[in-house]
Design an enzyme around this catalytic site. Structure first.
Site, PDB file in Angstrom:
ATOM      1  N   ASP A  20      40.249  35.058  -8.687  1.00 22.31           N
ATOM      2  CA  ASP A  20      39.772  35.132 -10.084  1.00 22.31           C
ATOM      3  C   ASP A  20      39.595  36.593 -10.450  1.00 22.31           C
ATOM      4  OD1 ASP A  20      38.411  34.588 -12.632  1.00 22.31           O
ATOM      5  OD2 ASP A  20      37.953  32.610 -11.819  1.00 22.31           O
ATOM      6  N   GLY A  51      41.860  39.354  -8.683  1.00 24.49           N
ATOM      7  CA  GLY A  51      43.204  39.536  -9.223  1.00 24.49           C
ATOM      8  C   GLY A  51      43.331  38.950 -10.607  1.00 24.49           C
ATOM      9  N   ASP A  52      44.484  39.250 -11.206  1.00 26.21           N
ATOM     10  CA  ASP A  52      44.777  38.796 -12.568  1.00 26.21           C
ATOM     11  C   ASP A  52      46.092  38.025 -12.492  1.00 26.21           C
ATOM     12  OD1 ASP A  52      45.745  38.557 -15.150  1.00 26.21           O
ATOM     13  OD2 ASP A  52      45.184  40.590 -15.748  1.00 26.21           O
ATOM     14  N   PHE A  53      46.059  36.740 -12.836  1.00 22.37           N
ATOM     15  CA  PHE A  53      47.284  35.943 -12.619  1.00 22.37           C
ATOM     16  C   PHE A  53      48.415  36.293 -13.580  1.00 22.37           C
ATOM     17  CE2 PHE A  53      44.315  32.316 -14.159  1.00 22.37           C
ATOM     18  CZ  PHE A  53      44.584  32.505 -15.512  1.00 22.37           C
ATOM     19  N   HIS A  87      44.415  24.414 -19.350  1.00 26.39           N
ATOM     20  CA  HIS A  87      44.087  24.080 -20.757  1.00 26.39           C
ATOM     21  C   HIS A  87      43.799  25.337 -21.593  1.00 26.39           C
ATOM     22  CE1 HIS A  87      39.577  23.576 -19.545  1.00 26.39           C
ATOM     23  NE2 HIS A  87      39.754  24.764 -20.057  1.00 26.39           N
TER      24      HIS A  87
HETATM   25  C1  LIG Z   1      37.724  27.361 -17.771  1.00 26.83           C
HETATM   26  S1  LIG Z   1      37.416  28.353 -16.379  1.00 26.83           S
HETATM   27  C2  LIG Z   1      37.610  27.199 -15.036  1.00 26.83           C
HETATM   28  C3  LIG Z   1      36.790  27.562 -13.830  1.00 26.83           C
HETATM   29  C4  LIG Z   1      36.859  26.584 -12.662  1.00 26.83           C
HETATM   30  N1  LIG Z   1      38.210  26.410 -12.164  1.00 26.83           N
HETATM   31  C5  LIG Z   1      36.260  25.242 -13.034  1.00 26.83           C
HETATM   32  O1  LIG Z   1      36.944  24.233 -13.093  1.00 26.83           O
HETATM   33  O2  LIG Z   1      35.046  25.214 -13.267  1.00 26.83           O
HETATM   34  C6  LIG Z   1      38.859  29.385 -16.283  1.00 26.83           C
HETATM   35  C7  LIG Z   1      38.808  30.397 -15.146  1.00 26.83           C
HETATM   36  O3  LIG Z   1      40.047  31.157 -15.182  1.00 26.83           O
HETATM   37  C8  LIG Z   1      39.726  32.497 -14.868  1.00 26.83           C
HETATM   38  N2  LIG Z   1      40.768  33.406 -15.395  1.00 26.83           N
HETATM   39  C9  LIG Z   1      41.028  33.653 -16.694  1.00 26.83           C
HETATM   40  N3  LIG Z   1      42.018  34.543 -16.826  1.00 26.83           N
HETATM   41  C10 LIG Z   1      42.385  34.880 -15.559  1.00 26.83           C
HETATM   42  C11 LIG Z   1      43.356  35.757 -15.050  1.00 26.83           C
HETATM   43  N4  LIG Z   1      44.136  36.472 -15.870  1.00 26.83           N
HETATM   44  N5  LIG Z   1      43.488  35.871 -13.710  1.00 26.83           N
HETATM   45  C12 LIG Z   1      42.677  35.148 -12.879  1.00 26.83           C
HETATM   46  N6  LIG Z   1      41.741  34.269 -13.319  1.00 26.83           N
HETATM   47  C13 LIG Z   1      41.581  34.158 -14.649  1.00 26.83           C
HETATM   48  C14 LIG Z   1      38.404  32.715 -15.547  1.00 26.83           C
HETATM   49  O4  LIG Z   1      37.745  33.863 -15.064  1.00 26.83           O
HETATM   50  C15 LIG Z   1      37.679  31.405 -15.248  1.00 26.83           C
HETATM   51  O5  LIG Z   1      36.979  31.461 -14.037  1.00 26.83           O
END
Ligand SMILES: C[S@@+](CC[C@H](N)C(=O)[O-])C[C@H]1O[C@@H](n2cnc3c(N)ncnc32)[C@H](O)[C@@H]1O
Length: 340
Positions: free
Chosen positions: A200, A226-228, A246
């Site tokens: 994350d 990291g950043d996906f 989503h």
């Molecule tokens: C809606 S939350 C879901 C969190 C968890 N999977 C859950 O079900 O409770 C979306 C997650 O995606 C992560 N996220 C958003 N953009 C991201 C990116 N570019 N790289 C990595 N993670 C990212 C956010 O930090 C967040 O923790």
């Protein structure tokens, strides 16, 4: 499915349902359930303990009684109902108020702008997906409220995944966008051979480290910052995308599935879990409202049906795809990467 006709009472009650909702949110904000966790209190003591004025106090507390959130005993003292005591006392590990606290600080106001979002197609909250979370995570209070909300929502699904997925066939797991790490913690607690962690954005590492330390799992679970959008995903036998797809438009959803596919070894599996919309898009109001939440929160996100998820996974190359319900409102879609 045939719906019951709504009477005019039903229509008016639905239109005013935000008032009941706000009574509960204010009760969480004021710490009513935490104040009553030590035992019943009379009106005056409770009023002073949570810091509310005499005007309105009785109506507010009796509204909570009428909503089933509190009880009022024969001696007129207020007490938590069994479920609010379990789920809304901040000091209990079963606390789910994190989701409601996030609603208090952000969603309640944002939903007030739903009409504007519908007219313009534009998000009304510039703190999350619009800025790829940097706006949200720059504020410690909002970040913690968000992360606690994620943990509260994902814990029941995580517990179900710990039971329903064949973990005995795998050794490692990385939860992509796994926030605080609730899911790997729940899996690693039950399946002692599993190691892995969360991938994350780096601002979430301190809350992940805290949760993992509290559960004494630091020897098996770590944070992968990291950043996906940049570079490949880390590899593991099982990759999870839980309530992440989503958030994004179709191109990004497909990009994330492809990156997960590439990072898995042959025989590895992906778990996508979400509040999926029913395939007919008629029944699952939670899944549909979650999609409107995406309209309010970001430029392209939308929630989807199980059939849509299965077809995107099949196009990516996954096989043996199947859907399994987890909780009343969340399901997982599992797929496997075959050797070529
Ligand atoms: C809606 S939350 C879901 C969190 C968890 N999977 C859950 O079900 O409770 C979306 C997650 O995606 C992560 N996220 C958003 N953009 C991201 C990116 N570019 N790289 C990595 N993670 C990212 C956010 O930090 C967040 O923790």
């Amino acid at each position: 499915m045939s719906m019951q006709p709504l009477s005019s009472d039903g229509i008016l009650r639905l239109g005013a349902a935000f008032r009941s909702s706000k009574v509960l949110l204010s009760a969480v904000e004021l710490g009513i359930f935490t104040a009553l966790a030590g035992g019943p209190l009379d009106l005056e003591t409770l009023r002073e303990r949570v810091g509310i004025d005499t005007r309105g106090a009785r109506d507010f507390l009796d509204s909570l009684v009428a909503l089933g959130m509190l009880t009022r005993q024969a001696d007129e003292r207020y007490a938590n109902a069994a479920d609010t005591d379990l789920y809304l006392d901040r000091n209990k590990p079963s606390y789910v108020g994190g989701f409601l606290e996030n609603a208090i600080t952000r969603s309640y106001a944002t939903w007030g702008s739903l009409t504007a979002a519908l007219r313009t197609g534009k998000p009304q909250d510039d703190l999350s997906m619009v800025t790829n979370y940097s706006g949200l995570y720059a504020n410690d209070t909002l970040r913690d409220a968000f992360v606690n909300a994620m943990t509260a929502l994902s814990r029941p699904a995580a517990k179900a995944i710990a039971k329903k997925f064949p973990w005995q066939n795998y050794r490692s797991l990385i939860d992509i966008g796994g926030a605080q790490g609730c899911l790997p913690v729940e899996i690693a607690k039950v399946h002692r051979h599993i190691s892995g962690g969360v991938f994350d954005l780096s601002p979430l590492q301190p809350s992940f480290d805290r949760l993992v330390k509290d559960h004494r799992l630091a020897d098996r679970l770590r944070f992968y910052p990291g950043d996906f959008f940049n570079g490949p995903l880390p590899g593991a036998d099982v990759l999870v995308l839980g309530r992440v797809l989503h958030n994004w438009n179709l191109t990004t959803k497909q990009m994330l599935l492809k990156k997960a596919y590439d990072a898995l070894p042959p025989g590895g599996s992906i778990i996508v879990y979400e509040q999926l919309i029913d395939d007919e898009r008629r029944v699952n109001i939670d899944g549909l409202l979650a999609s409107l939440q995406m309209l309010l929160s970001g430029p392209g996100g939308f929630n989807f049906t199980g059939a849509e998820c299965i077809s995107w996974m099949r196009e990516t190359g996954f096989r043996d795809i199947h859907l399994e319900p987890l909780t009343a409102d969340q399901s997982m879609v599992v797929g496997t990467k075959h050797a070529n």
